[in-house]
Design an enzyme around this catalytic site. Structure first.
Site, PDB file in Angstrom:
ATOM      1  N   GLU A 266       0.845  -1.195   0.000  1.00  9.35           N
ATOM      2  CA  GLU A 266       0.000   0.000   0.000  1.00  9.35           C
ATOM      3  C   GLU A 266       0.877   1.241   0.000  1.00  9.35           C
ATOM      4  OE1 GLU A 266      -3.039   0.720   2.895  1.00  9.35           O
ATOM      5  OE2 GLU A 266      -3.735  -1.356   2.901  1.00  9.35           O
ATOM      6  N   LYS A 323     -15.727   4.892   3.913  1.00 18.87           N
ATOM      7  CA  LYS A 323     -14.595   4.721   4.816  1.00 18.87           C
ATOM      8  C   LYS A 323     -14.685   5.748   5.937  1.00 18.87           C
ATOM      9  CE  LYS A 323     -10.759   3.073   3.873  1.00 18.87           C
ATOM     10  NZ  LYS A 323      -9.344   2.808   3.526  1.00 18.87           N
ATOM     11  N   GLU A 329      -9.355   9.791   3.800  1.00 19.28           N
ATOM     12  CA  GLU A 329      -9.596   8.348   3.714  1.00 19.28           C
ATOM     13  C   GLU A 329     -10.551   7.989   2.587  1.00 19.28           C
ATOM     14  OE1 GLU A 329      -8.456   5.521   5.533  1.00 19.28           O
ATOM     15  OE2 GLU A 329      -6.893   7.014   5.883  1.00 19.28           O
TER      16      GLU A 329
END
Length: 473
Positions: A266, A323, A329
């Site tokens: 990520e 989220k 986010e």
């Protein structure tokens, strides 16, 4: 994108040559496919989107049947995940692990190309304190794979940079002492024995947002910068991400696991954030992800591990509207739920070749164009250009052109009828030339490539017909 014909110059040849020289050393780009949203396309449509963009590697956060079925025979490699809430059962009951692998892996493999299983995600920061179950769960899943003759599927677990006690300078990287004996050494030993790799989640955005007065934005975004010398080993870094990754490598080396490879599972940058989320913007997101893709697909590894290509999964495929947490986010996506790009960056080597790009991370010792270390193209490193957004409407583009060519002082003579950059005679092409002329005249200053949202910064030289865009004045 389709390219118009152009005169093949020596500089173009050297740029193209760099792609072939580094074909074996280049890394891979994948994308995280999160689904914490109620407005996303169906998995079938997502697979078509991925294929249309040339994306052939994705990472999931579960083993959703609909998604895995849609991916069958697609040619897309998949990293799936066993959620944190299943760690305890998987760790303490081999039969549970067997049943999970049968139901979630062997049922789909090999039609769905499952290449790895992420057992848990950032387990060390899980509020439910599941760390003690991690390595036993990894071993039990591996045992289940062996029983089914599927041991070619890798097992690992993504860890966050918060697992480090020290990360600066990179050479002083070390794991938190309380993690070393209970989990890091056993996990790395398992990765060594199973010929797997460490998964790491790294976000330079967080470090920059929290320390914007101390950390250079250009350094964070892979833009041209003077670099940072590691006082411990003398290596020079031109990007924060590479420094972070080398801190992890140093931490592994400190406990005698320097042979373990690593995949960045990520990393990304938000295109929108709250007022206190410094640096969150569409322009910065495009710069970070675009430059990172360029860096991965045309470069070697980090300064400490130059022989190991960077393998990276961007976060994320879509903006995810459900989220929790700060605005950022919900705004890491490369695509909106309607499948339109949030910003336009290349995602494949073919796109990079079409745009005649070269690496822009500024690391003059790592990305040669002629196969000789230390020699790079002097016409492209660290440069940026300003181009028009084709989806803002003709009125907005025309108003912006009028300003750039008038009050803005851009040199618009080349886009007049009969001039060198008149063709292709399209509003977007003319706007891009005008915007870039203004941007370069303003020394590529912050905010000079906006035009009310009608323009954005790119790290690859734009090509419209035979027209060459200026890089400075």
């Amino acid at each position: 994108m389709a390219m118009a014909s152009f005169t093949f110059s020596l500089s173009c040849f050297l740029v193209l040559l760099s792609f072939f020289v580094f074909a074996d050393a280049a890394g891979i780009i994948g994308i995280n496919y999160g689904r914490v949203a109620n407005d996303l396309p169906t998995p079938d449509k997502v697979v078509e989107l991925l294929k249309s963009q040339g994306i052939n590697r994705i990472k999931l956060y579960d083993t959703d049947s609909t998604v895995l079925t849609a991916l069958a025979n697609s040619g897309i490699s998949v990293v799936v995940a066993l959620p944190n809430e299943l760690l305890a059962s998987t760790a303490t009951d081999q039969s549970f692990a067997d049943k999970w692998v049968q139901a979630n892996i062997s049922q789909y493999y090999p039609k769905t190309q499952i290449e790895a299983i992420a057992v848990g995600n950032e387990v060390f920061v899980d509020p439910k304190n599941t760390t003690k179950f991690l390595v036993p769960a990894m071993k039990n899943v591996y045992n289940s794979l062996v029983k089914l003759n599927l041991s070619s599927i890798k097992i690992s677990s993504p860890i966050a940079l918060s697992a480090l006690q020290n990360s600066y300078p990179s050479s002083a990287g070390s794991f938190k002492p309380e993690l070393i004996e209970p989990v890091m050494k056993p996990m790395l030993e398992f990765l060594r024995q199973s010929n797997s790799y460490l998964m790491i989640n790294a976000y330079p955005f967080f470090a920059y947002s929290a320390n914007s007065k101390e950390i250079s934005l250009d350094y964070t975004l892979f833009k041209e910068n003077p670099g940072v010398v590691d006082s411990g080993n003398g290596l020079k870094y031109y990007s924060l991400l590479e420094a972070q990754l080398d801190a992890v490598f140093a931490a592994m080396s400190a406990i005698q696991y320097s042979d373990i490879k690593m995949v960045v599972t990520e990393t990304g940058w938000p295109s929108l954030g709250d007022e206190n989320e410094i640096g969150a913007s569409e322009e910065n997101a495009a710069s970070y992800n675009g430059n990172l893709v360029n860096r991965v697909l045309t470069g070697n590894g980090t300064p400490l591990r130059p022989q190991d290509p960077l393998n990276v999964y961007l976060f994320a495929l879509f903006n995810e509207n459900q989220k929790p947490g700060p605005t950022s986010e919900r705004n890491y996506g490369l695509f909106y739920p309607n499948e339109q790009k949030v910003y336009n960056i290349p995602l494949t080597l073919k796109e990079l070749e079409n745009r005649q790009s070269t690496p822009v991370n500024g690391n003059k010792s790592e990305v040669p164009v002629n196969g000789t270390s230390g020699e790079v193209s002097k016409t492209s490193v660290g440069q940026t250009w300003c181009v028009a957004s084709g989806n803002v409407g003709t009125d907005k583009l025309q108003d912006a052109i009028d300003y750039a060519c008038g009050e803005g002082g851009a040199d618009c003579r080349p886009i007049q009828p009969g001039a060198t950059c008149y063709n292709p005679n399209t509003l977007e092409a003319h706007a891009s030339y005008a915007f870039n002329s203004y941007y370069q005249k303003k020394a590529r200053g912050a905010g000079t490539c906006d035009f009310g949202g009608a323009a954005y910064v790119v790290t690859q030289p734009p090509r419209f017909g035979n027209c060459e865009f200026p890089t400075g004045y």
